[in-house]
Every structure is written in C-alpha cells, then in structure tokens.
Design a protein around this motif. Sequence first.
Motif, PDB file in Angstrom:
ATOM      1  N   ARG A   1      -0.910  26.084  60.387  1.00 26.98           N
ATOM      2  CA  ARG A   1      -1.857  25.045  60.811  1.00 26.98           C
ATOM      3  C   ARG A   1      -2.760  25.561  61.929  1.00 26.98           C
ATOM      4  O   ARG A   1      -3.965  25.268  61.967  1.00 26.98           O
ATOM      5  CB  ARG A   1      -1.109  23.796  61.269  1.00 26.98           C
ATOM      6  CG  ARG A   1      -0.450  23.012  60.134  1.00 26.98           C
ATOM      7  CD  ARG A   1       0.006  21.644  60.618  1.00 26.98           C
ATOM      8  NE  ARG A   1       1.025  21.738  61.659  1.00 26.98           N
ATOM      9  CZ  ARG A   1       2.328  21.798  61.435  1.00 26.98           C
ATOM     10  NH1 ARG A   1       2.783  21.774  60.183  1.00 26.98           N
ATOM     11  NH2 ARG A   1       3.188  21.871  62.438  1.00 26.98           N
ATOM     12  N   GLU A  53      -5.598  27.562  60.594  1.00 26.93           N
ATOM     13  CA  GLU A  53      -6.624  26.701  59.979  1.00 26.93           C
ATOM     14  C   GLU A  53      -7.461  25.999  61.046  1.00 26.93           C
ATOM     15  O   GLU A  53      -8.686  25.917  60.934  1.00 26.93           O
ATOM     16  CB  GLU A  53      -5.952  25.678  59.069  1.00 26.93           C
ATOM     17  CG  GLU A  53      -5.240  26.301  57.866  1.00 26.93           C
ATOM     18  CD  GLU A  53      -4.347  25.306  57.143  1.00 26.93           C
ATOM     19  OE1 GLU A  53      -4.271  24.145  57.604  1.00 26.93           O
ATOM     20  OE2 GLU A  53      -3.717  25.697  56.135  1.00 26.93           O
ATOM     21  N   VAL A  54      -6.811  25.504  62.100  1.00 24.08           N
ATOM     22  CA  VAL A  54      -7.523  24.797  63.169  1.00 24.08           C
ATOM     23  C   VAL A  54      -8.468  25.754  63.894  1.00 24.08           C
ATOM     24  O   VAL A  54      -9.621  25.403  64.193  1.00 24.08           O
ATOM     25  CB  VAL A  54      -6.524  24.175  64.156  1.00 24.08           C
ATOM     26  CG1 VAL A  54      -7.242  23.664  65.406  1.00 24.08           C
ATOM     27  CG2 VAL A  54      -5.754  23.041  63.491  1.00 24.08           C
ATOM     28  N   ARG A  77     -11.647  26.358  62.076  1.00 23.26           N
ATOM     29  CA  ARG A  77     -12.579  25.220  62.044  1.00 23.26           C
ATOM     30  C   ARG A  77     -13.120  24.873  63.424  1.00 23.26           C
ATOM     31  O   ARG A  77     -14.138  24.192  63.540  1.00 23.26           O
ATOM     32  CB  ARG A  77     -11.890  23.974  61.471  1.00 23.26           C
ATOM     33  CG  ARG A  77     -11.448  24.108  60.017  1.00 23.26           C
ATOM     34  CD  ARG A  77     -11.097  22.727  59.469  1.00 23.26           C
ATOM     35  NE  ARG A  77     -10.091  22.046  60.281  1.00 23.26           N
ATOM     36  CZ  ARG A  77      -8.782  22.086  60.041  1.00 23.26           C
ATOM     37  NH1 ARG A  77      -8.328  22.788  59.003  1.00 23.26           N
ATOM     38  NH2 ARG A  77      -7.935  21.419  60.809  1.00 23.26           N
ATOM     39  N   ARG A  78     -12.435  25.336  64.468  1.00 17.48           N
ATOM     40  CA  ARG A  78     -12.776  24.942  65.834  1.00 17.48           C
ATOM     41  C   ARG A  78     -14.182  25.428  66.207  1.00 17.48           C
ATOM     42  O   ARG A  78     -14.518  26.601  66.024  1.00 17.48           O
ATOM     43  CB  ARG A  78     -11.748  25.523  66.805  1.00 17.48           C
ATOM     44  CG  ARG A  78     -11.868  25.023  68.238  1.00 17.48           C
ATOM     45  CD  ARG A  78     -10.765  25.678  69.071  1.00 17.48           C
ATOM     46  NE  ARG A  78     -10.865  25.324  70.478  1.00 17.48           N
ATOM     47  CZ  ARG A  78     -10.189  25.943  71.441  1.00 17.48           C
ATOM     48  NH1 ARG A  78      -9.356  26.938  71.117  1.00 17.48           N
ATOM     49  NH2 ARG A  78     -10.324  25.598  72.698  1.00 17.48           N
ATOM     50  N   HIS A 108      -5.856  30.481  68.830  1.00 16.22           N
ATOM     51  CA  HIS A 108      -4.863  30.113  67.822  1.00 16.22           C
ATOM     52  C   HIS A 108      -3.590  29.510  68.411  1.00 16.22           C
ATOM     53  O   HIS A 108      -2.847  28.832  67.692  1.00 16.22           O
ATOM     54  CB  HIS A 108      -4.466  31.344  67.000  1.00 16.22           C
ATOM     55  CG  HIS A 108      -5.591  31.939  66.206  1.00 16.22           C
ATOM     56  ND1 HIS A 108      -6.557  32.747  66.768  1.00 16.22           N
ATOM     57  CD2 HIS A 108      -5.886  31.847  64.878  1.00 16.22           C
ATOM     58  CE1 HIS A 108      -7.401  33.129  65.824  1.00 16.22           C
ATOM     59  NE2 HIS A 108      -7.023  32.605  64.680  1.00 16.22           N
TER      60      HIS A 108
END
Length: 528
Positions: free
Chosen positions: A46, A49-50, A53-54, A102
């Motif tokens: 996760r 992925e975050v 997109r951040r 991350h």
Amino acid sequence: MAPRGSRRRSRGRAVPKTARDAVDALLQEELGRRGFRPALENEARRAAEVAARRSLPRRDLVEMPTFTVDPATAHDFDDAVSARREGDGARLWIHIADVAAHVPPGSPLDEEARLRGNSTYVPGTVEPMLPHVLSSGACSLAPGVERLAVTVEVELSGDGRPLSASIYRSRIRSDARLDYDEIDAIFAGRSVAPEPVAEPLEVARSAARALGEGRGTTSLDVESSEPEFRFDAGGDVVGARSVPQTESHRLIERLMILANEQVARLLEQKRVPTIYRVHGQPDPPRVERLIAQLHDLRIPTPPLQPGISPREAGEIAAEASRLVRREAARRGHGREAYTSLVLRSLKQAHYSERNSGHAGLGSAAYCHFTSPIRRYPDLVVHRALLAALGEGEEAPRAAEAREVSWHCSEREREATRIERDADDVCAAFLLERELSEGDRERRFSGEVSGLIRSGAFVAFGGELGDVYEGFLPARRLRAEDFLELNETETALVGRDSGRRVQLGDPISVQVTGVAAPRGRVDLNPAES
C-alpha cells in the motif's frame, strides 16, 4: 583477537548440511526472526501505491543519462549517478532512493525498520530492513523504471572543490546497472561503456579522482577487501574470492562521501535535529602504542613527539596508514595484518545526534544519507533534510535522534558480527569441500593475520577460495622452545631461541580439523 567462530554453540538443532542452511540457522538464532509479518508486507504494498500517487514537487530528471554501480550480487540499489562536464570541472547529480516518501514516521513499517536498524547481509542472502516490495522493488533504483529520489546536485571545480550544491526531490530513471567488475574492465580498456552513460561515467571518474586528491593528508588511507561466495542450486558454497577495493569502488565511495558531507553541512547550518556519523580523534596513548607496534615490525613510522594532542594523534595515524600501505606493497605480504593494527588504534565510528566530525575521513561534518533502504539513520537524515528544505517531511525531535543514534550504533555492531561469522561459516564449508575433493594432507600458503597468547591466526588460500582463516596453537609451533607473546603483541617470541612468529609473516600450514557450522578451522605448521 579471538577465534571468530568460537562464540557460537549448538543449541540442540540438527547439524546443517550446507553452507546456506548454516547461514539461515545463524540468522534465525541471532536475529530471532526472518522475514516480515503478512500485515507489514501488505502495508508495504500500500505504501508503494500511495507514494506513486502522492503529489509532491519533483524535478523531472528521467531523460538525464543515469547509472548505478554496485556489486554483481547486490539485492537493492540505493544510489545512482549522473554527470556532465562544465568547463574544467563537472556537475554531478547523486540520486538517492526517496524512502521517506514510502515510509511515514510512526507507521508500523517505520517502527519495524527502526527496530531492525539496518539490513543484515550474509553470503547468498539478506535480511532486509524493509520488506522486499520496497527494498528490492519500489525504492530500488533499478534500470529502466522511473523511481522517486532525493538528488544532491553539486558543481565541482577541476581540482575537486565543491563550488555550489542544491538538494531536491526528483524523479529519475537509471539507464544502466553496472557492477564493479564491469566498471574496472571499462577503465582498463577491456570493455566499452554502454550508451548513453559512457560520457557521464568518464566525467564521474575524473571527478572522483579529483575528490580523492583533494582530501589531503588528514584522512586515513586504508584498503579493505570483502569475501564474495558462489553457491550452487543446492545451497553448497562452491567458490570464493577476496574482492579488493579498486578504482570502481573508490569512484562510488568518493561520490557518496561528497553527498553525505553536503547534507551534513546543510543540516548543521540550519540547526535541524538529525543523526551524524561521528568518528572521534584517537587517544594519544593508543597511537603511541601503534607506532611502537609498527617499529617492532620494522615498518617505517612518522615522527612522534611526546605529549601529542588527540588531533596530532589523528594526523599521525593517518600518515601511518599511508606508510603501512606502501610497506605492505613493497614486502608483498602483511597488508591485512598491518592495516588491522592501524584500525585498532582508532576509536569506533558511531551515530550521534551531536556533530563532532569524522576523523577517519578528515571531515568536519558527516552523516549517513546515501543508503536509506538498508540503514535507518539514513532515513532519519532524509526526513530532517527534507523538512529543512520545506519538502513535506517532519524533522525528528532531538530526543528521538539521540535514542535512534544509540540503538542503531548497537544494531550496526551486532550486524557486523553476524556478517563476519557468516563469512567464516561459508569459508569453512568451502575449505571442507576442497579437502574432501583433494589431498587432506596438502600444504596451504598463508600469512599470520592475528596473535593471542595461545597462538596465531592464519589467513590462507587454496584452489577454490582465497578467504580461509584458521587457528594455529602456539604449542604446535614451539619446536623445543616456549613461545611467548611480546609486549607489543606483534610476535610470538621463543623464550630461549628468540625465534619470532610475527604479524604479516608468510607461513605454510596444514588443516587438522574443520567445524564448518561453527566457522572453526584448526591448523598445524607445515614445516618446522
């Protein structure tokens, strides 16, 4: 100096049949766990992925020719380099994986990384600080994929002086993954660098050479080597070699030192709480003893005046390191043993929330910034740096920096011991293989690498590897005389005959026993 493998004892487990089994058992015993809980693995996925997109301001350096340089067996890639000529100097971009993007502070991922303190590397495997989806995936600057980074951009003069520096978050893509052997082949003219990194590699080479020449005489001149093991599919070790530091190693080392110094200076100027890598000046009595030891071994030494200060002791140790290197090269033996005397005269480098300089590098301010995938202090430094630059992170509190410094210094020492023990285990398994496939009575040529009252440690090589070490009891060396360790602990000396067995001496030995799972090798002299 004590037998490396002597600390480990069987605790009722089955005797490992292969080196890989033995190393796995050692890691389990020493670390108490292997791998990560499923919940942490899921969180790591996760987090990747975050981070992707951040929305954070980043300089797009994807089209800039970029390369990495690591061992051929590397599991992760913390750093990458770009370079171009500017006048008689160079502009360097040192890209470091943006692990802070991350791993949020205080998250379960962060707490686990903090507990581990660092990755532990042993032959054939690694117990990483972060789950593989991050350490070998999203955070690793692998070739051909876009990655998030923190870039230190430095303008260098022709003589290696930093003229300006800027630091920022970036997005990069490595064009080539090079290893040390490949780089050395390119530098020797035996191979050609891949495009488009041929010119940047040559610029980085010139810059690293200038940086080395510019460090002056206050830093240590110490060459080290690392064992590299080869395994077959069944987990048996089938070969090993001692990998010395070459120009390719020095290239990356000097560029990383440059980046670490630039970050440390900025953080000190801004007075942001962080973690420094410090190395205090040596205690004068220890350097005085070093000079006595080198004199006893008839190695040239720098002049020593009475009543020297710690700074003067550091300068003498640095000059001694250069004399030791030259003398070992002249003699053709003793480099490892003589260098170990220099290193033992120094204080141990460690982490601290207070900057007191790094004597070994001759640096007024130094930190660990370039390996946040595998060292937790580097991740803390990233957060402090990005907070200081207004790049969306939170700096650590002073108390947190102090606690992390102490904990990670302890964890580093533990990991170093485990890694050395694992090297000894693998070397012993390989030696056992070599003896079983050949003459068990054969003689091996080696050198005295260490001494204690009860005997000598001998480093030696054979047909399958040059990384063996064993213990030769003094009682087997006596030959009608009693050998005693002399006052400087540089030689075993015959009480009546004056016969000397001293550090760095060539010696021929035979193996009398191998306890491979313990990394223990027993020796006899092969000649009277």
